[in-house]
Design a protein around this motif. Structure first.
Motif, PDB file in Angstrom:
ATOM      1  N   GLN A 201       1.073  -1.226  -0.047  1.00  0.00           N
ATOM      2  CA  GLN A 201      -0.092  -0.045  -0.056  1.00  0.00           C
ATOM      3  C   GLN A 201       0.828   1.213   0.238  1.00  0.00           C
ATOM      4  O   GLN A 201       0.542   2.218  -0.645  1.00  0.00           O
ATOM      5  CB  GLN A 201      -0.766   0.139   1.306  1.00  0.00           C
ATOM      6  CG  GLN A 201      -2.240  -0.960   1.079  1.00  0.00           C
ATOM      7  CD  GLN A 201      -3.158  -1.036   2.215  1.00  0.00           C
ATOM      8  OE1 GLN A 201      -2.529  -1.411   3.330  1.00  0.00           O
ATOM      9  NE2 GLN A 201      -4.159  -0.228   2.089  1.00  0.00           N
ATOM     10  N   VAL A 202       1.978   1.282   0.832  1.00  0.00           N
ATOM     11  CA  VAL A 202       2.715   2.410   0.842  1.00  0.00           C
ATOM     12  C   VAL A 202       3.412   2.703  -0.499  1.00  0.00           C
ATOM     13  O   VAL A 202       3.281   3.831  -1.124  1.00  0.00           O
ATOM     14  CB  VAL A 202       3.969   2.315   1.927  1.00  0.00           C
ATOM     15  CG1 VAL A 202       5.007   3.367   1.847  1.00  0.00           C
ATOM     16  CG2 VAL A 202       3.210   2.096   3.450  1.00  0.00           C
TER      17      VAL A 202
ATOM     18  N   TRP B  20       2.763   6.125  -2.802  1.00  0.00           N
ATOM     19  CA  TRP B  20       3.586   6.727  -3.334  1.00  0.00           C
ATOM     20  C   TRP B  20       4.040   6.927  -4.688  1.00  0.00           C
ATOM     21  O   TRP B  20       4.171   7.936  -5.403  1.00  0.00           O
ATOM     22  CB  TRP B  20       5.051   6.852  -2.605  1.00  0.00           C
ATOM     23  CG  TRP B  20       4.796   7.207  -1.120  1.00  0.00           C
ATOM     24  CD1 TRP B  20       4.825   6.508  -0.012  1.00  0.00           C
ATOM     25  CD2 TRP B  20       4.670   8.354  -0.855  1.00  0.00           C
ATOM     26  NE1 TRP B  20       4.309   7.369   1.069  1.00  0.00           N
ATOM     27  CE2 TRP B  20       4.433   8.714   0.621  1.00  0.00           C
ATOM     28  CE3 TRP B  20       4.332   9.981  -1.225  1.00  0.00           C
ATOM     29  CZ2 TRP B  20       4.129   9.628   1.610  1.00  0.00           C
ATOM     30  CZ3 TRP B  20       4.209  11.064  -0.589  1.00  0.00           C
ATOM     31  CH2 TRP B  20       3.957  10.895   1.013  1.00  0.00           C
ATOM     32  N   LEU B  21       3.858   5.763  -5.558  1.00  0.00           N
ATOM     33  CA  LEU B  21       3.939   5.540  -6.912  1.00  0.00           C
ATOM     34  C   LEU B  21       2.794   6.519  -7.614  1.00  0.00           C
ATOM     35  O   LEU B  21       2.806   7.148  -8.713  1.00  0.00           O
ATOM     36  CB  LEU B  21       4.037   4.258  -7.447  1.00  0.00           C
ATOM     37  CG  LEU B  21       4.171   4.058  -8.927  1.00  0.00           C
ATOM     38  CD1 LEU B  21       5.508   4.803  -9.476  1.00  0.00           C
ATOM     39  CD2 LEU B  21       4.351   2.655  -9.214  1.00  0.00           C
TER      40      LEU B  21
ATOM     41  N   LEU C  72       0.602  13.679  -9.508  1.00  0.00           N
ATOM     42  CA  LEU C  72       1.091  14.972  -9.590  1.00  0.00           C
ATOM     43  C   LEU C  72       1.833  15.521 -10.880  1.00  0.00           C
ATOM     44  O   LEU C  72       1.632  16.521 -11.434  1.00  0.00           O
ATOM     45  CB  LEU C  72       1.912  15.228  -8.591  1.00  0.00           C
ATOM     46  CG  LEU C  72       1.194  15.531  -7.100  1.00  0.00           C
ATOM     47  CD1 LEU C  72       2.287  15.383  -5.857  1.00  0.00           C
ATOM     48  CD2 LEU C  72       0.291  16.613  -7.062  1.00  0.00           C
ATOM     49  N   PHE C  73       2.559  14.400 -11.421  1.00  0.00           N
ATOM     50  CA  PHE C  73       3.420  14.730 -12.686  1.00  0.00           C
ATOM     51  C   PHE C  73       2.306  14.846 -13.889  1.00  0.00           C
ATOM     52  O   PHE C  73       2.513  15.936 -14.506  1.00  0.00           O
ATOM     53  CB  PHE C  73       4.189  13.623 -12.870  1.00  0.00           C
ATOM     54  CG  PHE C  73       4.874  13.464 -14.207  1.00  0.00           C
ATOM     55  CD1 PHE C  73       5.802  14.425 -14.746  1.00  0.00           C
ATOM     56  CD2 PHE C  73       4.173  12.600 -15.287  1.00  0.00           C
ATOM     57  CE1 PHE C  73       6.530  14.299 -15.905  1.00  0.00           C
ATOM     58  CE2 PHE C  73       4.887  12.661 -16.697  1.00  0.00           C
ATOM     59  CZ  PHE C  73       5.782  13.673 -17.050  1.00  0.00           C
ATOM     60  N   MET C  74       1.468  14.053 -13.718  1.00  0.00           N
ATOM     61  CA  MET C  74       0.343  14.152 -14.964  1.00  0.00           C
ATOM     62  C   MET C  74      -0.525  15.342 -14.723  1.00  0.00           C
ATOM     63  O   MET C  74      -0.775  16.107 -15.807  1.00  0.00           O
ATOM     64  CB  MET C  74      -0.559  12.897 -15.049  1.00  0.00           C
ATOM     65  CG  MET C  74      -0.184  11.637 -15.586  1.00  0.00           C
ATOM     66  SD  MET C  74       0.418  11.618 -17.177  1.00  0.00           S
ATOM     67  CE  MET C  74      -1.309  11.284 -17.733  1.00  0.00           C
ATOM     68  N   LEU C  75      -0.913  15.888 -13.591  1.00  0.00           N
ATOM     69  CA  LEU C  75      -1.549  17.188 -13.365  1.00  0.00           C
ATOM     70  C   LEU C  75      -0.919  18.316 -13.767  1.00  0.00           C
ATOM     71  O   LEU C  75      -1.455  19.021 -14.421  1.00  0.00           O
ATOM     72  CB  LEU C  75      -2.335  17.071 -11.985  1.00  0.00           C
ATOM     73  CG  LEU C  75      -3.218  16.311 -11.501  1.00  0.00           C
ATOM     74  CD1 LEU C  75      -3.433  16.422 -10.048  1.00  0.00           C
ATOM     75  CD2 LEU C  75      -4.666  16.570 -12.177  1.00  0.00           C
TER      76      LEU C  75
ATOM     77  N   LEU D  15      -4.957   1.874 -13.694  1.00  0.00           N
ATOM     78  CA  LEU D  15      -4.647   0.373 -13.225  1.00  0.00           C
ATOM     79  C   LEU D  15      -4.160   0.373 -11.984  1.00  0.00           C
ATOM     80  O   LEU D  15      -4.361  -0.416 -10.987  1.00  0.00           O
ATOM     81  CB  LEU D  15      -3.474   0.014 -14.083  1.00  0.00           C
ATOM     82  CG  LEU D  15      -2.932  -1.424 -13.812  1.00  0.00           C
ATOM     83  CD1 LEU D  15      -4.164  -2.435 -13.856  1.00  0.00           C
ATOM     84  CD2 LEU D  15      -1.989  -2.055 -14.615  1.00  0.00           C
ATOM     85  N   LEU D  16      -3.082   1.315 -11.320  1.00  0.00           N
ATOM     86  CA  LEU D  16      -2.844   1.599 -10.000  1.00  0.00           C
ATOM     87  C   LEU D  16      -3.926   1.864  -8.962  1.00  0.00           C
ATOM     88  O   LEU D  16      -3.967   1.326  -7.967  1.00  0.00           O
ATOM     89  CB  LEU D  16      -1.571   2.508  -9.827  1.00  0.00           C
ATOM     90  CG  LEU D  16      -0.198   2.362 -10.437  1.00  0.00           C
ATOM     91  CD1 LEU D  16       0.600   3.778 -10.339  1.00  0.00           C
ATOM     92  CD2 LEU D  16       0.514   1.061  -9.869  1.00  0.00           C
TER      93      LEU D  16
END
Length: 178
Positions: A12-13, A17-18, A24-27, A60-61
């Motif tokens: 889960q961790v 974080w992934l 954030l990168f995509m936004l 998917l994530l």
């Protein structure tokens, strides 16, 4: 489900974080780079290809995170001592997953409405002059703004827990023993 753990498991961790980094990168990419590139610019195709592939990975994530949360042992929800804030925290977590799914779904909808798979991955045709003619693109824009706001609320809540409530919340969602 009763639980004896006070922290999230390593899977889960890692997923948290992934997902956080990719979202954030995509936004940022979509808001500040992709939207600024004219559709006639050849670089737009490469940017869209990356955006669509990373968007698929995030979808998917998110699905894996939701399933893993249902089948694995969970720590109790963090509390602040304030019932309203505690409910807001739970609602924010549910909403983050829901909005992430809605952003991905509206992105897929935009791709389908604009015929992007053939254009971006198959070299068939060209990009439309403007994506704002597609209803799914309008929804995508709204959902991404809401997701930005919820992420800010999530981060503010985590900081509040860590530094005001002082419950060591960050150790629950980090690697190691905490």
């Amino acid at each position: 489900m009763t639980t004896s753990t006070n922290r999230y498991n390593s899977i889960q961790v890692a997923l948290h974080w992934l997902s956080a980094l990719l979202i954030l990168f995509m936004l940022v990419m979509g808001t500040f780079a992709l939207s600024k590139l004219p559709n006639a610019d050849p670089a737009k195709l490469m940017a869209l290809r990356g955006h669509m592939m990373f968007g698929g990975v995030i979808l998917l994530l998110t699905i894996i995170r939701i399933i893993w949360r249902k089948i694995s042992e969970q720590p109790p929800h963090a509390t602040t001592g304030n019932a309203a804030l505690d409910k807001l925290g739970v609602a924010t977590h549910v909403s983050l997953n829901l909005l992430t799914l809605l952003v991905a779904g509206s992105g897929i909808g935009t791709a389908m409405q604009a015929g992007l798979p053939g254009v971006v991955f198959g070299g068939e045709g060209s990009l439309p002059p403007d994506f704002s003619i597609y209803s799914a693109r309008i929804a995508h824009g709204i959902f991404t703004k809401l997701l930005f706001a919820l992420i800010a609320l999530h981060v503010a809540g985590a900081i509040y827990h860590q530094f005001v409530v002082k419950d060591r919340l960050f150790s629950r969602v980090w690697f190691g023993r905490g």
